[in-house]
Write an enzyme that holds these catalytic residues in place. Sequence first.
Site, mmCIF file in Angstrom:
data_model
loop_
_atom_site.group_PDB
_atom_site.id
_atom_site.type_symbol
_atom_site.label_atom_id
_atom_site.label_comp_id
_atom_site.label_asym_id
_atom_site.label_seq_id
_atom_site.Cartn_x
_atom_site.Cartn_y
_atom_site.Cartn_z
ATOM 1 N N GLU A 28 0.836 -1.205 0.000
ATOM 2 C CA GLU A 28 0.000 0.000 0.000
ATOM 3 C C GLU A 28 0.871 1.256 0.000
ATOM 4 O O GLU A 28 1.834 1.355 0.760
ATOM 5 C CB GLU A 28 -0.886 -0.012 1.249
ATOM 6 C CG GLU A 28 -2.238 0.599 1.032
ATOM 7 C CD GLU A 28 -3.076 -0.182 0.026
ATOM 8 O OE1 GLU A 28 -3.111 0.244 -1.144
ATOM 9 O OE2 GLU A 28 -3.682 -1.188 0.402
ATOM 10 N N HIS A 29 0.506 2.199 -0.867
ATOM 11 C CA HIS A 29 1.261 3.445 -1.009
ATOM 12 C C HIS A 29 2.709 3.179 -1.442
ATOM 13 O O HIS A 29 3.617 3.920 -1.097
ATOM 14 C CB HIS A 29 1.204 4.277 0.275
ATOM 15 C CG HIS A 29 -0.134 4.934 0.471
ATOM 16 N ND1 HIS A 29 -0.408 6.230 0.138
ATOM 17 C CD2 HIS A 29 -1.296 4.423 0.936
ATOM 18 C CE1 HIS A 29 -1.672 6.517 0.413
ATOM 19 N NE2 HIS A 29 -2.239 5.432 0.891
ATOM 20 N N THR A 30 2.892 2.106 -2.165
ATOM 21 C CA THR A 30 4.220 1.824 -2.723
ATOM 22 C C THR A 30 4.270 2.150 -4.210
ATOM 23 O O THR A 30 5.347 2.276 -4.770
ATOM 24 C CB THR A 30 4.574 0.326 -2.551
ATOM 25 O OG1 THR A 30 3.472 -0.440 -3.031
ATOM 26 C CG2 THR A 30 4.827 -0.018 -1.088
ATOM 27 N N SER A 130 -11.742 1.032 -6.140
ATOM 28 C CA SER A 130 -11.298 1.496 -7.442
ATOM 29 C C SER A 130 -12.339 1.432 -8.551
ATOM 30 O O SER A 130 -12.087 0.940 -9.642
ATOM 31 C CB SER A 130 -10.045 0.728 -7.851
ATOM 32 O OG SER A 130 -9.176 1.630 -8.427
ATOM 33 N N ASP A 176 -4.053 0.643 -9.663
ATOM 34 C CA ASP A 176 -5.478 0.387 -9.847
ATOM 35 C C ASP A 176 -5.825 0.032 -11.289
ATOM 36 O O ASP A 176 -6.572 -0.909 -11.556
ATOM 37 C CB ASP A 176 -6.306 1.605 -9.415
ATOM 38 C CG ASP A 176 -6.141 1.901 -7.937
ATOM 39 O OD1 ASP A 176 -5.603 1.043 -7.208
ATOM 40 O OD2 ASP A 176 -6.545 2.999 -7.511
HETATM 41 P P1 ADP Z 1 -12.994 4.681 -5.956
HETATM 42 O O1 ADP Z 1 -12.162 4.602 -7.196
HETATM 43 O O2 ADP Z 1 -12.259 4.189 -4.754
HETATM 44 O O3 ADP Z 1 -14.324 4.030 -6.080
HETATM 45 P P2 ADP Z 1 -12.876 7.475 -6.589
HETATM 46 O O4 ADP Z 1 -13.226 8.691 -5.825
HETATM 47 O O5 ADP Z 1 -11.502 7.351 -7.113
HETATM 48 O O6 ADP Z 1 -13.265 6.230 -5.669
HETATM 49 O O7 ADP Z 1 -13.839 7.346 -7.833
HETATM 50 C C1 ADP Z 1 -15.235 7.462 -7.671
HETATM 51 C C2 ADP Z 1 -15.817 8.324 -8.778
HETATM 52 O O8 ADP Z 1 -15.741 7.616 -10.038
HETATM 53 C C3 ADP Z 1 -17.281 8.616 -8.598
HETATM 54 O O9 ADP Z 1 -17.473 9.762 -7.790
HETATM 55 C C4 ADP Z 1 -17.746 8.846 -10.026
HETATM 56 O O10 ADP Z 1 -17.414 10.147 -10.448
HETATM 57 C C5 ADP Z 1 -16.892 7.891 -10.813
HETATM 58 N N1 ADP Z 1 -17.549 6.599 -11.080
HETATM 59 C C6 ADP Z 1 -17.092 5.373 -10.751
HETATM 60 N N2 ADP Z 1 -17.915 4.406 -11.212
HETATM 61 C C7 ADP Z 1 -18.925 5.033 -11.866
HETATM 62 C C8 ADP Z 1 -20.084 4.597 -12.566
HETATM 63 N N3 ADP Z 1 -20.386 3.303 -12.734
HETATM 64 N N4 ADP Z 1 -20.884 5.538 -13.110
HETATM 65 C C9 ADP Z 1 -20.595 6.841 -12.988
HETATM 66 N N5 ADP Z 1 -19.518 7.303 -12.333
HETATM 67 C C10 ADP Z 1 -18.687 6.432 -11.771
HETATM 68 MG MG MG Z 2 -10.361 5.680 -7.563
#
Ligand code: ADP
Ligand code: MG
Length: 388
Positions: A28-30, A130, A176
């Site tokens: 993690e964080h690498t 992710s 990711d």
């Molecule tokens: P994580 O990647 O950990 O889920 P992030 O903040 O990096 O969190 O990414 C989340 C963002 O990605 C959401 O706020 C949205 O903008 C976008 N997103 C992810 N999946 C979808 C989806 N299926 N439809 C629309 N937007 C999405």
């Molecule tokens: Mg993300």
Amino acid sequence: MAGAFRAAYGTGPAGIWAAPGRVNLIGEHTDYNDGFVMPLALPHTTLVAARPRTDGVLRLRSAHPAGASAPVRGKGRTVELAVEDLRPAAVGGWAGYPAGVVWAMRQAKLPVGGADLHYDSTVPVGAGLSSSAALEVATAFALNDLYGLGLAPQSLAQLAQRAENAFVGVPCGIMDQTAAACCTQGHALFLDTRDLTRRQVPFDLAGEGLRLLVVDTRVKHELGDGAYAARRAGCERGARALGVHALRDVGYTQLPAALARLDGDPVAQRYVRHVVTENRRVQDVIEHLDAGDTRAIGPVLSAGHASLRDDFEISCAELDLAVDSALAAGALGARMTGGGFGGSAIVLVEEADAEAVGKAVTESFAAAGHTAPRIFTAVPGQGAHRVE
Ligand code: ADP
Ligand code: MG
């Protein structure tokens, strides 16, 4: 998917592609320190139905509630953009992720034009699993096929990362997107983020009577973004002070000497100790898995959590509680996974204990007055691929 695409755009899609969410087993964080990571793909995926267009128009819709967050341009939930006009930071909301992939491909002089794209997803959004990379990588795989680019999964992952870094403006590493693009069923993916060397490491939990639980804490603390930038900056400061290109270049046996040299900078000392020991933990996990001793990775995972909590300082009350209550209930190992300050934890348990451990975690959250966590089993799934 095909039906929703047809309802939105009037004709059927040319194909449907999928890309998974992921959990990181260890490392993690690498990934922004040229180090080692070891994610596995979740069975949860983002699907995209897609069709190319000849007029340079990009239309984007998502059935997921996150898709309502876009500034609405076009009809209803549909975001409509001209590929010629795509500029970094110019597309707000969720549409920036897929639009960024088109932009990154065009920047790379790849012959990519317009498309109609419709998304749906079972990846929990904003849970550290992710969903953003799943969204980007599904897009990249679709465009790769629609426009006959012939790019390999790792190259598509790099374009997806560029979209998130340069277009959306999130300074994430390569883990990711590589996980979403390159993982294979039944394996964890060892990735050396310096030279992108990969190895599929068999990770057959069910066959050994084990389970990997994911505990989505359902919280994301605001601190996260600034703290991530501060960790990156601290790691870079440490590398500079030690005269190395990246903290990857500090070996485990060199750690005491490195810490002594960072005597005047206790913050960099702690960050360096986390990164160097974490790289070592990735190698330890691989050794245990290669030796067929999956249970032995438990304490390594737990040590990783302690390092993230105490040295890297990116855990939070909910993540610590998930880990501590799982271990107290008999889990073999547990750690936060992902960026930190919320999101998810992973818990390695004996199959026979899985239910009791999950219950203990849920009860501890209720007793502490936290929102109930979402708990599910991670079965190492398949990386991005064409579905239809
Ligand atoms: P994580 O990647 O950990 O889920 P992030 O903040 O990096 O969190 O990414 C989340 C963002 O990605 C959401 O706020 C949205 O903008 C976008 N997103 C992810 N999946 C979808 C989806 N299926 N439809 C629309 N937007 C999405
Ligand atoms: Mg993300």
